[in-house]
Motif scaffolding. Structure first.
Motif, PDB file in Angstrom:
ATOM      1  N   LEU A   1      30.848  21.104  31.842  1.00 53.61           N
ATOM      2  CA  LEU A   1      31.393  20.071  32.716  1.00 53.61           C
ATOM      3  C   LEU A   1      31.770  18.829  31.907  1.00 53.61           C
ATOM      4  O   LEU A   1      32.845  18.245  32.119  1.00 53.61           O
ATOM      5  CB  LEU A   1      30.377  19.706  33.801  1.00 53.61           C
ATOM      6  CG  LEU A   1      30.823  18.648  34.803  1.00 53.61           C
ATOM      7  CD1 LEU A   1      32.025  19.142  35.597  1.00 53.61           C
ATOM      8  CD2 LEU A   1      29.682  18.277  35.723  1.00 53.61           C
ATOM      9  N   ALA A   2      30.932  18.428  30.976  1.00 55.67           N
ATOM     10  CA  ALA A   2      31.220  17.255  30.146  1.00 55.67           C
ATOM     11  C   ALA A   2      32.448  17.501  29.277  1.00 55.67           C
ATOM     12  O   ALA A   2      33.329  16.640  29.166  1.00 55.67           O
ATOM     13  CB  ALA A   2      30.012  16.914  29.282  1.00 55.67           C
ATOM     14  N   ALA A   3      32.525  18.686  28.668  1.00 56.07           N
ATOM     15  CA  ALA A   3      33.678  19.014  27.831  1.00 56.07           C
ATOM     16  C   ALA A   3      34.958  19.064  28.668  1.00 56.07           C
ATOM     17  O   ALA A   3      36.016  18.582  28.245  1.00 56.07           O
ATOM     18  CB  ALA A   3      33.458  20.341  27.117  1.00 56.07           C
ATOM     19  N   GLY A   4      34.881  19.631  29.851  1.00 54.80           N
ATOM     20  CA  GLY A   4      36.038  19.680  30.743  1.00 54.80           C
ATOM     21  C   GLY A   4      36.484  18.294  31.164  1.00 54.80           C
ATOM     22  O   GLY A   4      37.685  18.004  31.245  1.00 54.80           O
ATOM     23  N   THR A   5      35.519  17.422  31.430  1.00 52.84           N
ATOM     24  CA  THR A   5      35.842  16.049  31.819  1.00 52.84           C
ATOM     25  C   THR A   5      36.536  15.312  30.678  1.00 52.84           C
ATOM     26  O   THR A   5      37.553  14.636  30.882  1.00 52.84           O
ATOM     27  CB  THR A   5      34.565  15.290  32.222  1.00 52.84           C
ATOM     28  OG1 THR A   5      33.941  15.987  33.305  1.00 52.84           O
ATOM     29  CG2 THR A   5      34.878  13.870  32.653  1.00 52.84           C
ATOM     30  N   VAL A   6      36.019  15.457  29.463  1.00 50.96           N
ATOM     31  CA  VAL A   6      36.622  14.811  28.300  1.00 50.96           C
ATOM     32  C   VAL A   6      38.036  15.340  28.080  1.00 50.96           C
ATOM     33  O   VAL A   6      38.982  14.575  27.853  1.00 50.96           O
ATOM     34  CB  VAL A   6      35.748  15.010  27.039  1.00 50.96           C
ATOM     35  CG1 VAL A   6      36.495  14.576  25.784  1.00 50.96           C
ATOM     36  CG2 VAL A   6      34.440  14.244  27.179  1.00 50.96           C
ATOM     37  N   ALA A   7      38.221  16.652  28.161  1.00 50.61           N
ATOM     38  CA  ALA A   7      39.542  17.247  27.973  1.00 50.61           C
ATOM     39  C   ALA A   7      40.504  16.761  29.064  1.00 50.61           C
ATOM     40  O   ALA A   7      41.671  16.456  28.787  1.00 50.61           O
ATOM     41  CB  ALA A   7      39.448  18.759  27.982  1.00 50.61           C
TER      42      ALA A   7
ATOM     43  N   ALA B   1      43.954  14.624  28.505  1.00 48.85           N
ATOM     44  CA  ALA B   1      45.240  15.117  29.005  1.00 48.85           C
ATOM     45  C   ALA B   1      45.898  14.076  29.904  1.00 48.85           C
ATOM     46  O   ALA B   1      47.114  13.849  29.826  1.00 48.85           O
ATOM     47  CB  ALA B   1      45.037  16.422  29.767  1.00 48.85           C
ATOM     48  N   GLN B   2      45.100  13.422  30.746  1.00 42.99           N
ATOM     49  CA  GLN B   2      45.643  12.385  31.629  1.00 42.99           C
ATOM     50  C   GLN B   2      46.190  11.217  30.816  1.00 42.99           C
ATOM     51  O   GLN B   2      47.270  10.685  31.116  1.00 42.99           O
ATOM     52  CB  GLN B   2      44.552  11.904  32.575  1.00 42.99           C
ATOM     53  CG  GLN B   2      45.011  10.901  33.591  1.00 42.99           C
ATOM     54  CD  GLN B   2      43.879  10.457  34.506  1.00 42.99           C
ATOM     55  OE1 GLN B   2      42.707  10.715  34.230  1.00 42.99           O
ATOM     56  NE2 GLN B   2      44.220   9.803  35.592  1.00 42.99           N
ATOM     57  N   GLN B   3      45.476  10.808  29.783  1.00 46.34           N
ATOM     58  CA  GLN B   3      45.960   9.718  28.941  1.00 46.34           C
ATOM     59  C   GLN B   3      47.244  10.095  28.220  1.00 46.34           C
ATOM     60  O   GLN B   3      48.154   9.278  28.073  1.00 46.34           O
ATOM     61  CB  GLN B   3      44.892   9.331  27.910  1.00 46.34           C
ATOM     62  CG  GLN B   3      43.737   8.558  28.498  1.00 46.34           C
ATOM     63  CD  GLN B   3      42.683   8.224  27.458  1.00 46.34           C
ATOM     64  OE1 GLN B   3      42.600   8.872  26.411  1.00 46.34           O
ATOM     65  NE2 GLN B   3      41.870   7.218  27.750  1.00 46.34           N
ATOM     66  N   ARG B   4      47.339  11.340  27.769  1.00 46.37           N
ATOM     67  CA  ARG B   4      48.546  11.799  27.088  1.00 46.37           C
ATOM     68  C   ARG B   4      49.749  11.758  28.040  1.00 46.37           C
ATOM     69  O   ARG B   4      50.826  11.309  27.673  1.00 46.37           O
ATOM     70  CB  ARG B   4      48.314  13.217  26.556  1.00 46.37           C
ATOM     71  CG  ARG B   4      49.381  13.713  25.617  1.00 46.37           C
ATOM     72  CD  ARG B   4      49.043  15.044  24.939  1.00 46.37           C
ATOM     73  NE  ARG B   4      48.202  15.950  25.672  1.00 46.37           N
ATOM     74  CZ  ARG B   4      46.912  16.215  25.354  1.00 46.37           C
ATOM     75  NH1 ARG B   4      46.355  15.631  24.323  1.00 46.37           N
ATOM     76  NH2 ARG B   4      46.213  17.057  26.080  1.00 46.37           N
ATOM     77  N   ARG B   5      49.535  12.207  29.287  1.00 47.04           N
ATOM     78  CA  ARG B   5      50.616  12.162  30.279  1.00 47.04           C
ATOM     79  C   ARG B   5      51.017  10.721  30.580  1.00 47.04           C
ATOM     80  O   ARG B   5      52.203  10.408  30.714  1.00 47.04           O
ATOM     81  CB  ARG B   5      50.194  12.864  31.564  1.00 47.04           C
ATOM     82  CG  ARG B   5      50.198  14.373  31.487  1.00 47.04           C
ATOM     83  CD  ARG B   5      50.028  15.003  32.865  1.00 47.04           C
ATOM     84  NE  ARG B   5      48.826  14.578  33.559  1.00 47.04           N
ATOM     85  CZ  ARG B   5      47.637  15.180  33.478  1.00 47.04           C
ATOM     86  NH1 ARG B   5      47.484  16.244  32.721  1.00 47.04           N
ATOM     87  NH2 ARG B   5      46.603  14.724  34.149  1.00 47.04           N
ATOM     88  N   LEU B   6      50.039   9.818  30.679  1.00 42.61           N
ATOM     89  CA  LEU B   6      50.330   8.421  30.952  1.00 42.61           C
ATOM     90  C   LEU B   6      51.128   7.791  29.808  1.00 42.61           C
ATOM     91  O   LEU B   6      52.108   7.085  30.043  1.00 42.61           O
ATOM     92  CB  LEU B   6      49.029   7.642  31.167  1.00 42.61           C
ATOM     93  CG  LEU B   6      49.159   6.147  31.450  1.00 42.61           C
ATOM     94  CD1 LEU B   6      49.960   5.906  32.723  1.00 42.61           C
ATOM     95  CD2 LEU B   6      47.794   5.512  31.551  1.00 42.61           C
ATOM     96  N   ARG B   7      50.728   8.083  28.571  1.00 40.30           N
ATOM     97  CA  ARG B   7      51.461   7.560  27.417  1.00 40.30           C
ATOM     98  C   ARG B   7      52.897   8.075  27.409  1.00 40.30           C
ATOM     99  O   ARG B   7      53.831   7.332  27.105  1.00 40.30           O
ATOM    100  CB  ARG B   7      50.760   7.963  26.114  1.00 40.30           C
ATOM    101  CG  ARG B   7      49.964   6.835  25.521  1.00 40.30           C
ATOM    102  CD  ARG B   7      49.493   7.172  24.121  1.00 40.30           C
ATOM    103  NE  ARG B   7      48.041   7.099  24.128  1.00 40.30           N
ATOM    104  CZ  ARG B   7      47.218   8.116  23.978  1.00 40.30           C
ATOM    105  NH1 ARG B   7      47.679   9.316  23.766  1.00 40.30           N
ATOM    106  NH2 ARG B   7      45.931   7.948  24.024  1.00 40.30           N
ATOM    107  N   GLN B   8      53.053   9.340  27.748  1.00 41.58           N
ATOM    108  CA  GLN B   8      54.397   9.932  27.768  1.00 41.58           C
ATOM    109  C   GLN B   8      55.253   9.256  28.840  1.00 41.58           C
ATOM    110  O   GLN B   8      56.417   8.936  28.603  1.00 41.58           O
ATOM    111  CB  GLN B   8      54.306  11.426  28.029  1.00 41.58           C
ATOM    112  CG  GLN B   8      55.651  12.127  27.995  1.00 41.58           C
ATOM    113  CD  GLN B   8      55.522  13.625  28.230  1.00 41.58           C
ATOM    114  OE1 GLN B   8      54.433  14.135  28.457  1.00 41.58           O
ATOM    115  NE2 GLN B   8      56.633  14.320  28.177  1.00 41.58           N
ATOM    116  N   ARG B   9      54.692   9.021  30.025  1.00 37.01           N
ATOM    117  CA  ARG B   9      55.434   8.343  31.096  1.00 37.01           C
ATOM    118  C   ARG B   9      55.814   6.931  30.688  1.00 37.01           C
ATOM    119  O   ARG B   9      56.930   6.467  30.966  1.00 37.01           O
ATOM    120  CB  ARG B   9      54.603   8.297  32.374  1.00 37.01           C
ATOM    121  CG  ARG B   9      54.614   9.597  33.146  1.00 37.01           C
ATOM    122  CD  ARG B   9      53.883   9.505  34.463  1.00 37.01           C
ATOM    123  NE  ARG B   9      54.249   8.325  35.218  1.00 37.01           N
ATOM    124  CZ  ARG B   9      53.403   7.648  35.993  1.00 37.01           C
ATOM    125  NH1 ARG B   9      52.141   8.012  36.094  1.00 37.01           N
ATOM    126  NH2 ARG B   9      53.805   6.599  36.663  1.00 37.01           N
TER     127      ARG B   9
END
Length: 80
Positions: A15-21, A25-33
């Motif tokens: 669960l912790a690893a999934g949350t970090v991943a 991923a969300q930050q990468r999408r935000l940076r791309q936007r």
């Protein structure tokens, strides 16, 4: 360590690893936007500059046409 505690530990690690991943991923999408927004702004500024250039060109052509028409009217008036 009991089997139940191993299962709980494994589940919490997953669960912790999934949350970090997920956060990465969300930050990468935000940076791309955000980057796409900058690119769109630059394109919009370029279009605005081009439109202003075309407008100035159109104004100059209109003035030239008006001057030619005025000359033609004067020439036509002096012939009569």
């Amino acid at each position: 360590m009991s089997a139940a505690s191993k299962v709980v530990l494994g589940a919490s690690l997953l669960l912790a690893a999934g949350t970090v991943a997920g956060v990465h991923a969300q930050q990468r999408r935000l940076r791309q936007r955000l980057h796409e927004g900058v690119v769109r702004d630059l394109e919009r500024q370029n279009r605005k500059k081009e439109n202003l250039r075309l407008l100035e060109e159109q104004i100059a052509l209109t003035k030239q046409l008006e001057m030619e028409r005025k000359k033609m009217r004067l020439a036509k008036g002096s012939q009569q």
